[in-house]
Design a protein around this motif. Sequence first.
Motif, PDB file in Angstrom:
ATOM      1  N   GLU A  61      18.573  -6.302  15.215  1.00 50.04           N
ATOM      2  CA  GLU A  61      17.640  -4.926  15.694  1.00 50.04           C
ATOM      3  C   GLU A  61      16.428  -5.335  14.669  1.00 50.04           C
ATOM      4  OE1 GLU A  61      16.467  -0.595  16.795  1.00 50.04           O
ATOM      5  OE2 GLU A  61      18.335  -1.458  15.703  1.00 50.04           O
ATOM      6  N   LYS A  62      16.282  -5.504  13.489  1.00 45.91           N
ATOM      7  CA  LYS A  62      15.471  -6.144  12.528  1.00 45.91           C
ATOM      8  C   LYS A  62      14.674  -7.589  13.370  1.00 45.91           C
ATOM      9  CE  LYS A  62      14.257  -4.328   9.711  1.00 45.91           C
ATOM     10  NZ  LYS A  62      13.245  -2.886   8.934  1.00 45.91           N
ATOM     11  N   ILE A  63      15.462  -8.294  13.736  1.00 47.45           N
ATOM     12  CA  ILE A  63      14.897  -9.712  13.685  1.00 47.45           C
ATOM     13  C   ILE A  63      14.191 -10.225  15.568  1.00 47.45           C
ATOM     14  CG2 ILE A  63      15.739 -11.105  11.973  1.00 47.45           C
ATOM     15  CD1 ILE A  63      17.771 -12.443  14.203  1.00 47.45           C
ATOM     16  N   LEU A  64      14.961  -9.632  16.132  1.00 49.29           N
ATOM     17  CA  LEU A  64      14.133  -9.363  17.627  1.00 49.29           C
ATOM     18  C   LEU A  64      13.252  -8.436  17.582  1.00 49.29           C
ATOM     19  CD1 LEU A  64      18.089  -9.314  18.886  1.00 49.29           C
ATOM     20  CD2 LEU A  64      17.061 -11.166  18.554  1.00 49.29           C
ATOM     21  N   SER A  65      12.865  -7.237  16.812  1.00 47.73           N
ATOM     22  CA  SER A  65      11.689  -6.356  17.194  1.00 47.73           C
ATOM     23  C   SER A  65      10.657  -6.873  16.585  1.00 47.73           C
ATOM     24  CB  SER A  65      12.087  -4.901  16.303  1.00 47.73           C
ATOM     25  OG  SER A  65      13.068  -5.002  17.500  1.00 47.73           O
ATOM     26  N   GLU A  66      11.117  -8.488  15.980  1.00 45.94           N
ATOM     27  CA  GLU A  66       9.607  -9.634  15.312  1.00 45.94           C
ATOM     28  C   GLU A  66       9.704  -9.709  16.822  1.00 45.94           C
ATOM     29  OE1 GLU A  66       6.764  -9.842  12.515  1.00 45.94           O
ATOM     30  OE2 GLU A  66       8.498  -8.784  12.496  1.00 45.94           O
ATOM     31  N   LYS A  67       9.903 -10.034  17.029  1.00 43.11           N
ATOM     32  CA  LYS A  67       9.379 -11.770  18.353  1.00 43.11           C
ATOM     33  C   LYS A  67       9.393 -10.808  19.796  1.00 43.11           C
ATOM     34  CE  LYS A  67      11.271 -15.480  18.411  1.00 43.11           C
ATOM     35  NZ  LYS A  67      12.059 -16.884  18.634  1.00 43.11           N
ATOM     36  N   TYR A  68      10.580  -9.542  20.312  1.00 44.50           N
ATOM     37  CA  TYR A  68      10.052  -9.447  21.503  1.00 44.50           C
ATOM     38  C   TYR A  68      10.121  -7.326  21.872  1.00 44.50           C
ATOM     39  CZ  TYR A  68      12.667 -13.686  21.419  1.00 44.50           C
ATOM     40  OH  TYR A  68      13.329 -15.136  21.699  1.00 44.50           O
ATOM     41  N   GLU A 115      19.015  -9.353  25.350  1.00 48.23           N
ATOM     42  CA  GLU A 115      18.688  -9.960  26.758  1.00 48.23           C
ATOM     43  C   GLU A 115      17.333 -10.825  27.100  1.00 48.23           C
ATOM     44  OE1 GLU A 115      20.725  -6.713  29.997  1.00 48.23           O
ATOM     45  OE2 GLU A 115      18.671  -6.798  30.030  1.00 48.23           O
ATOM     46  N   LYS A 116      16.283  -9.674  26.422  1.00 56.70           N
ATOM     47  CA  LYS A 116      15.160 -10.501  26.192  1.00 56.70           C
ATOM     48  C   LYS A 116      15.231 -11.792  25.883  1.00 56.70           C
ATOM     49  CE  LYS A 116      11.920  -6.875  27.042  1.00 56.70           C
ATOM     50  NZ  LYS A 116      11.485  -7.048  27.985  1.00 56.70           N
TER      51      LYS A 116
END
Length: 299
Positions: A61-68, A115-116
């Motif tokens: 959640e931390k790393i994906l929220s940074e990019k998407y 998904e993104k």
Amino acid sequence: MKKWVLSLLLLVGIVTLAACNNGGNSETVAETKAGNITKDELYEAMKKSYGQNVLQQLVYEKILSEKYEVTDEELDAKFNEVKEQLGANFEMALMQYNMTEESFKDSLKLDLLVEKAATADMEVTDEEVQEYYDNYKPQIKARHILVEDEATAKEVKAKLDDGGDFAELAKEYSQDPGSAEEGGELGWFGPGRMVQPFEEAAYALDVNEISEPVKSDNGFHIIQVTEKEEKKPLEDMRAEIEYEVKVSKIDNTMMSETLQKELKEANVKISDKELSGFMQSDEGAEGTEAEKNTESDEK
């Protein structure tokens, strides 16, 4: 894939474990004659049970929220979709997993982020879009009365033909515990939600038309469609269709490869070696524990 179910299950552990990990906390959480139990002890016990999976989800959640980005509109739409799918079972699901609507939304957000990430570099052809559009059926809203035998179904249909009130007859006759007390209301649904005989019969009805008895494995249904969505022009739906086509291509292997790629790019380092297992390359493996759980759920 029912990825949201995976997040729903794991989020309970995430919230609980994170709340206990305050760093060197000897505060007592339980007292007994044999001795007290501290937050540190509770944290260590929970870590051994499912700490690696919990940390895995937090890192993703931390790393994906940074990019998407997942917008509030996207999250609300997904939440409403799942809530409608669960229908009368929604509140029961929240109670079963000790969740609020807000924490449930958090779990859905993680699924949308995955998904993104998995579809970021994916291409969709015009042919794929056209095929999806040609086979697309808009949602319909319906209600039904479910009974055990054909004779009872014909009796109910006769009463409806004589002007009987559908909602009252549903409360009197229907054997569907999820909709009977709601006058048989099933809400909005699309293809794949209902058993095939029911779906075929419902989509063949005009608005307000009442079906003849329809047999399924559940019994005999009397169906009435109360509303139908209009099918929008292709260009108005193109962005939505392209995304749905991409999501349909996601499998466990692709998800695993995507998440491993995101982990490497984020240069994640786990200081607690007991929790670092999910950082290892999954080459030759069947996928992460999260994906194995998802696959098991699908079966």
